[in-house]
Design a protein around this motif. Structure first.
Motif, PDB file in Angstrom:
ATOM      1  N   GLN A   1     -10.633  19.519 -76.268  1.00  0.00           N
ATOM      2  CA  GLN A   1     -10.968  19.405 -74.857  1.00  0.00           C
ATOM      3  C   GLN A   1     -10.850  17.986 -74.323  1.00  0.00           C
ATOM      4  N   ALA A   2     -11.127  17.018 -75.154  1.00  0.00           N
ATOM      5  CA  ALA A   2     -10.999  15.628 -74.694  1.00  0.00           C
ATOM      6  C   ALA A   2     -10.665  14.726 -75.875  1.00  0.00           C
TER       7      ALA A   2
ATOM      8  N   ASP B   1      -1.939   2.951 -66.236  1.00  0.00           N
ATOM      9  CA  ASP B   1      -0.528   3.265 -65.977  1.00  0.00           C
ATOM     10  C   ASP B   1       0.193   3.705 -67.252  1.00  0.00           C
ATOM     11  N   ILE B   2      -0.328   3.270 -68.405  1.00  0.00           N
ATOM     12  CA  ILE B   2       0.302   3.689 -69.673  1.00  0.00           C
ATOM     13  C   ILE B   2       0.059   5.178 -69.927  1.00  0.00           C
ATOM     14  N   GLY B   3      -1.035   5.714 -69.413  1.00  0.00           N
ATOM     15  CA  GLY B   3      -1.213   7.149 -69.565  1.00  0.00           C
ATOM     16  C   GLY B   3      -2.622   7.704 -69.671  1.00  0.00           C
ATOM     17  N   PRO B   4      -3.614   6.955 -70.216  1.00  0.00           N
ATOM     18  CA  PRO B   4      -4.927   7.603 -70.317  1.00  0.00           C
ATOM     19  C   PRO B   4      -5.499   7.918 -68.944  1.00  0.00           C
ATOM     20  N   ARG B   5      -6.235   9.045 -68.861  1.00  0.00           N
ATOM     21  CA  ARG B   5      -6.762   9.471 -67.551  1.00  0.00           C
ATOM     22  C   ARG B   5      -7.842   8.518 -67.041  1.00  0.00           C
ATOM     23  N   ASN B   6      -8.544   7.866 -67.942  1.00  0.00           N
ATOM     24  CA  ASN B   6      -9.608   6.931 -67.563  1.00  0.00           C
ATOM     25  C   ASN B   6      -9.553   5.743 -68.509  1.00  0.00           C
ATOM     26  N   VAL B   7     -10.009   4.603 -68.013  1.00  0.00           N
ATOM     27  CA  VAL B   7     -10.015   3.405 -68.868  1.00  0.00           C
ATOM     28  C   VAL B   7     -11.360   2.684 -68.691  1.00  0.00           C
TER      29      VAL B   7
ATOM     30  N   ALA C   1     -19.591  12.081 -77.470  1.00  0.00           N
ATOM     31  CA  ALA C   1     -20.715  13.016 -77.641  1.00  0.00           C
ATOM     32  C   ALA C   1     -21.114  13.630 -76.301  1.00  0.00           C
ATOM     33  N   GLU C   2     -21.173  12.781 -75.268  1.00  0.00           N
ATOM     34  CA  GLU C   2     -21.558  13.315 -73.951  1.00  0.00           C
ATOM     35  C   GLU C   2     -20.492  14.280 -73.432  1.00  0.00           C
ATOM     36  N   LEU C   3     -19.213  13.931 -73.668  1.00  0.00           N
ATOM     37  CA  LEU C   3     -18.145  14.841 -73.228  1.00  0.00           C
ATOM     38  C   LEU C   3     -18.264  16.174 -73.964  1.00  0.00           C
ATOM     39  N   ALA C   4     -18.593  16.104 -75.245  1.00  0.00           N
ATOM     40  CA  ALA C   4     -18.723  17.343 -76.036  1.00  0.00           C
ATOM     41  C   ALA C   4     -19.863  18.203 -75.497  1.00  0.00           C
ATOM     42  N   LYS C   5     -20.888  17.546 -74.915  1.00  0.00           N
ATOM     43  CA  LYS C   5     -21.994  18.330 -74.350  1.00  0.00           C
ATOM     44  C   LYS C   5     -21.629  18.917 -72.992  1.00  0.00           C
ATOM     45  N   GLY C   6     -20.512  18.453 -72.434  1.00  0.00           N
ATOM     46  CA  GLY C   6     -20.061  19.021 -71.169  1.00  0.00           C
ATOM     47  C   GLY C   6     -20.172  18.088 -69.985  1.00  0.00           C
ATOM     48  N   SER C   7     -20.483  16.816 -70.222  1.00  0.00           N
ATOM     49  CA  SER C   7     -20.595  15.881 -69.096  1.00  0.00           C
ATOM     50  C   SER C   7     -19.225  15.585 -68.491  1.00  0.00           C
TER      51      SER C   7
ATOM     52  N   MET D   1     -16.647  12.722 -66.989  1.00  0.00           N
ATOM     53  CA  MET D   1     -16.332  11.438 -67.617  1.00  0.00           C
ATOM     54  C   MET D   1     -17.243  10.293 -67.139  1.00  0.00           C
ATOM     55  N   LEU D   2     -17.427  10.188 -65.808  1.00  0.00           N
ATOM     56  CA  LEU D   2     -18.202   9.041 -65.316  1.00  0.00           C
ATOM     57  C   LEU D   2     -19.641   9.097 -65.838  1.00  0.00           C
ATOM     58  N   SER D   3     -20.236  10.284 -65.818  1.00  0.00           N
ATOM     59  CA  SER D   3     -21.632  10.327 -66.291  1.00  0.00           C
ATOM     60  C   SER D   3     -21.685  10.170 -67.803  1.00  0.00           C
TER      61      SER D   3
END
Ligand SMILES: Cc1ncc(COP(=O)(O)OP(=O)(O)O)c(N)n1
Ligand SMILES: Cc1nc(C(=O)O)sc1CCOP(=O)(O)O
Ligand SMILES: [Mg+2]
Length: 572
Positions: free
Chosen positions: A182-183, A249-255, A304-310, A312-314
């Motif tokens: 997922q991420a 610009d190289i590609g990651p959705r967030n930096v 870990a936060e992404l895995a819990k469903g957060s 990206m910013l939070s």
């Protein structure tokens, strides 16, 4: 007809396969509805379990009553709700000193309540002085580890750390194409904090060409950001913004460009860019040598936060908060002789190191405060506690029934400092929240307060819990519930506690004889009768707890000293 359980990832595209998975997706949109019949005329029951797992953001589990003949791809045929644990796979190097790398990722994920599996890319010999050696795991064995975990355990998020060869990066990218997650969180580790190269410049092209374009977030520090951008100097926050955009610009959705090393900055500033907006995260710099592993920890906390469903910013915000707390907790722990120690991920090490274990002899002269009495004699709680400690009290309980919570907390913190100096435990009456917030040594609770077994869960294994017991049954339950001692009374009538039942010396003896825990006697005890109480001669009666005989007097210090003498006399 049977039940199937279908996990529906929140952000996943509409499932294509079967009518059931299609319905599962549909159900996830209408979780508030308990019953419905979709167009396909298949009756669907949302089990009550769905509601309880709704707060578990990553997956919504649906119990669906499926008709015979329905095609179900990977159902769990069970009536029970199986709770799926959020899961991060870290692909990184092992740090023998356990401050960074795989070990930091495991600890951070555990602290954040997330399962963490590991694919090890290199084994390093490291300590607080530096990196003494690196042994790279053969590419095909990294591939085998990846296959093992990805094909079976289906992690939600993959986080990368040390990727020491082009072949390993290629293998990882290939595996992620075969088993999408997922991420993907990429911490582009290149140089250790002690200055040792962990992935050389040859890796940069493959990072730029393959890995970063797959990433949902990249988390370079200033040196790594500069390396990814061909060595451009990064010295200001404006430079960091530039870098965040250029790496995006190289590609990651967030930096997230981490500015911990930014020269001439009092605050630690990180710059986050999501392709549209910039966010600056500022926190005051925590002065500590124990920063080894902060990069790995931040990236795995985001994962870990992404895995819990957060979102990206939070996820980034929570991870930053967690890092600050962990750094602050570990700012003066001493591990190793080098310049850079590890951080304390589990946030508990520090207080555990300082707290000595409970000793039943602490119950000998147990001073219990009462703000009304102290007010009457014109002294603060803190002054009253100070005097009792100087007089020889062996344990203090703050029993403040009328003070505001914020005043109670402040008093508890101040008293704790003084108690620490005297090496005397401080307990809080009734209020688990105040005990937790002040990091007091424990609580004393009664039969109508928070049940002791619940208090034990909330306070953890190390804090002291005392329970009031008037009967052998109470004493037995306190033992089962995980208490450390019991308070038994009222031995004599008391004006301090309204409508208190007096059990007398006989009642006290009965409770003591049945109790597996040490006992402190309470209720109407003072200089005149303490000897009679201690004279009962039951081995687990360890002392007396006293309110008015100490605090409803002009001089707490004198009264405490006198009572101590009586108690000492009675045990000769
Ligand atoms: C040491 C000790 N023993 C008994 C008590 C009484 O606790 P509880 O029954 O919860 O009553 P309150 O103190 O809350 O009024 C105690 N505080 N300390
Ligand atoms: C707080 C308390 N608990 C009691 C019990 O019987 O559990 S008696 C009591 C009051 C003790 O105050 P004093 O020392 O002034 O009598
Ligand atoms: Mg109570």
């Amino acid at each position: 007809m049977r039940y199937v359980q279908i996990p529906v990832p929140v952000n996943s595209p509409l499932p294509k396969a079967s009518s059931i998975s299609h319905m599962a997706y549909f159900c996830s949109q209408v979780l508030s509805t308990s019953f419905f019949t979709p167009k396909s005329q298949i009756p669907v029951l949302l089990n009550p379990g769905v509601a309880c797992i709704k707060s578990f953001h990553q997956y919504r589990f649906l119990h669906i009553k499926a008709m015979q003949g329905d095609k179900v791809s990977t159902p769990t045929p069970s009536d029970e709700c199986m709770v799926r644990v959020p899961h991060v796979l870290t692909v990184a190097g092992s740090d023998s000193g356990a401050g960074a790398g795989i070990q930091a990722d495991l600890k951070a994920c555990a602290a954040r309540g997330v399962y963490c599996s590991t694919v090890i890319t290199a084994v390093t010999a490291q300590n607080t002085v530096g990196v003494q050696g690196v042994n790279i795991v053969p590419e095909d064995f990294v591939a085998e580890q990846l296959r093992s975990v990805l094909s079976d355990m289906h992690p939600d998020v993959v986080k990368t750390g040390m990727l020491p060869s082009i072949g390993i990066v290629k293998t990882l990218c290939q595996s992620l194409k075969e088993f999408p997650v997922q991420a993907l969180v990429v911490d582009p580790v290149m140089v250790s904090t002690s200055g040792h190269t962990l992935a050389g410049p040859s890796i940069l092209d493959i990072f730029r060409e393959e890995l970063l374009p797959m990433a949902d977030i990249a988390t370079p520090n200033l040196k790594e950001a500069s390396a990814l951008l061909g060595g451009v100097p990064l010295e200001t926050i404006a430079d960091m913004r530039y870098a965040a955009k250029a790496i995006h610009d190289i590609g990651p959705r967030n930096v997230l460009v981490k500015g911990g090393d930014l020269p001439a900055s009092l605050d630690a500033v990180d710059v986050f860019y999501d392709g549209k907006d910039f966010y600056e995260f500022r926190s005051s710099r925590i002065m500590t040598p124990n920063t080894h592993g902060t990069g790995c920890t931040l990236a795995s906390s985001v994962a870990a936060e992404l895995a819990k469903g957060s979102q990206m910013l939070s996820a980034v915000k929570v991870a930053k908060r967690y890092i600050e707390a962990a750094l602050s907790y570990s700012k003066n722990i001493a591990i190793g002789g080098g310049r850079q120690g590890p951080m304390d991920h589990l946030l508990k090490l520090k207080s555990n190191v300082q707290r000595r274990p409970f000793d039943p002899c602490d119950l000998f002269l147990y001073a219990v405060t009462d703000s009304r009495m102290n007010e009457r004699w014109g002294r603060s709680i803190v002054d009253a506690v100070k005097a009792a400690l100087e007089g020889g009290a062996s344990i203090i309980q703050l029993r403040e029934k009328e003070v505001e919570t914020s005043d109670f907390l402040e008093a508890a913190k101040a008293c704790l400092k003084i108690c620490r100096v005297h090496g005397v435990p401080l307990l809080i009456n009734d209020r688990i929240d105040v005990a937790l917030a002040s990091d007091a040594d424990g609580v004393h609770i009664g039969q109508s307060d928070m049940p002791a077994h619940v208090a034990r869960v909330l306070l953890g294994p190390d804090k002291i819990i005392g329970v009031s017991c008037k009967t052998p049954e109470h004493a037995q339950q306190a033992w089962i519930d995980g208490a450390d001692y019991i308070g038994s009374g009222g031995v004599y009538p008391t004006n301090t506690k309204e409508n208190n039942k007096t059990i007398g010396l006989d009642g006290l003896k009965t409770v003591c004889l049945s109790s597996k825990l040490p006992v402190v006697a309470i209720g109407g005890i003072g200089i005149s009768n303490a000897q009679a109480v201690m004279g009962l001669g039951v081995p687990n009666l360890k002392g007396v707890a006293v309110v008015s005989a100490l605090f409803d007097r002009e001089c707490v210090l004198t009264e405490t000293r006198k009572l101590l003498e009586v108690l000492k006399e009675s045990t000769k």
